[in-house]
Design a protein around this motif. Sequence first.
Motif, short mmCIF file in Angstrom:
data_model
loop_
_atom_site.label_atom_id
_atom_site.label_comp_id
_atom_site.label_asym_id
_atom_site.label_seq_id
_atom_site.Cartn_x
_atom_site.Cartn_y
_atom_site.Cartn_z
N ASN A 159 10.09 -12.28 18.56
CA ASN A 159 9.52 -13.34 17.74
C ASN A 159 9.02 -14.48 18.61
O ASN A 159 9.53 -14.73 19.71
CB ASN A 159 10.61 -13.85 16.79
CG ASN A 159 10.03 -14.49 15.55
OD1 ASN A 159 8.83 -14.47 15.32
ND2 ASN A 159 10.89 -15.07 14.73
N ASN A 172 5.17 -20.67 17.65
CA ASN A 172 5.18 -19.20 17.53
C ASN A 172 4.72 -18.48 18.80
O ASN A 172 4.38 -17.29 18.75
CB ASN A 172 4.30 -18.75 16.34
CG ASN A 172 4.74 -19.38 15.04
OD1 ASN A 172 5.91 -19.38 14.71
ND2 ASN A 172 3.78 -19.95 14.31
N LYS A 229 4.96 -14.23 14.57
CA LYS A 229 5.69 -15.02 13.58
C LYS A 229 6.28 -14.06 12.57
O LYS A 229 5.61 -13.65 11.63
CB LYS A 229 4.77 -16.03 12.89
CG LYS A 229 5.49 -16.97 11.94
CD LYS A 229 4.51 -17.95 11.30
CE LYS A 229 5.23 -18.90 10.34
NZ LYS A 229 4.27 -19.85 9.70
N TYR A 230 7.53 -13.68 12.79
CA TYR A 230 8.15 -12.66 11.94
C TYR A 230 8.03 -13.01 10.46
O TYR A 230 8.10 -14.19 10.07
CB TYR A 230 9.62 -12.48 12.32
CG TYR A 230 9.85 -11.68 13.60
CD1 TYR A 230 8.79 -11.13 14.32
CD2 TYR A 230 11.14 -11.47 14.07
CE1 TYR A 230 9.01 -10.41 15.48
CE2 TYR A 230 11.37 -10.74 15.23
CZ TYR A 230 10.30 -10.21 15.93
OH TYR A 230 10.52 -9.49 17.08
N THR A 281 11.70 -9.28 10.86
CA THR A 281 10.45 -8.62 10.48
C THR A 281 10.54 -7.97 9.11
O THR A 281 9.53 -7.67 8.49
CB THR A 281 10.12 -7.50 11.48
OG1 THR A 281 11.17 -6.51 11.44
CG2 THR A 281 9.98 -8.04 12.89
#
Length: 402
Positions: free
Chosen positions: A139, A145, A168-169, A175
């Motif tokens: 991430n 980010n 940016k998860y 995720t």
Amino acid sequence: MAIRMLKYFCVVLVSSIVAEAAGKSVFPMPRLETSCAHTVVRRDVTTLGATELQRFIRVVKEMHRRGWMDGFGSMHDHISHQIHGNEHFFAWHRRFLRHFETLMQEIDPDVVLPYWNWGTFWNNPLADPVLSAAYFGGNGRPGDNCVIEGAEERWGRNYPSRNCLTRKYRYGTSTGAFWPMRAVRDVMNTAKTHAQFRSRIENGAHGIVHLGLGGDFETMWAPVDVLFFMHHAMIDKVWAEWQSRDQTRFHQVDGRDSAGQPITARSIMPFYGEDIGSALLTNGPGYCYVYDDVPTPPAFRPRREARLAFNAMFNATESPLSHDSHPSRPPPVSGSGGFSSSASTKLYDKDGLSDIDYEPPRPMDISWLKSRHMDVAEAERMQRLVDDVVAQMNAERKQVHD
């Protein structure tokens, strides 16, 4: 002749746009070779030895230094509507990967593009070593980010604007789940046409990874991130496996392009100006690769051997190939969810998570699907499919552990 000149003009025009975006005077566009001096094997990136991995990382860092990653991101972005949501998707991305791999091999001839098997840790991608500092980072850091660990640590990009490489998860620090390979195999078993298979994979297993990683990875300039190429190598591997189940799939395609026109093997791929048929064999002229656990396409074997191999592998059995029935494949790694048949692989967890249900990936956002020229209705159908598969996996695990 006029058509050829038009194709050449289009390639030159897009090439100049790509080169400008890359910040370089020239973005290399090597032609495919007309034959294969030798055939290489693409492998799971986590199976590479330390030296192999470091050579791969050195090469992609050099490609980044030269501005080529920006060039690939620009190219993909500029023609995105022509290569997504239609039957150019598989063949064009296979050609795109080969373009990338060819430039890799100009720097180091012995480096081969690996694939990222996101099916190994589908239910817990945070545990995937590929997304760790030891490989390609995870991430992005809070606030901007930016990716600050792994092989792409603190990479910058110049396309579409000057910034750091970002991820940016989807859920902040997670995720979310990806697709289990059992669901991918279900699509392999049921899709009968190229158009069916492309639509189901693109709007299912493919899309959820892009959306899950977020940041640059969920945009049309995602090729600025080297993970894009390993993700799409996995998608290409899935396509190669589906092709291997019916010999006609090495020579025929169906469906329509972005303008709604019928597609055949003679249709021309956007940007490259080559026909789709040239990309249907991974070991065909100019491509020259196979995957480590996918049967070699028989068309480029000697004719008699090809016929015997095809008969033995496909016509003599009623079920698709499994690891047990194909002597050239290694046995599946426990829990990896490889391409083996459900009869030959235990699909339940043997570890400490046995009393915790798997969670399926959550539905993809409709606005994101539309922005990527994807099919919302198909994505909803694929969501129902993966929900059912995960529910079945949970039921089987409970039966085993009761």
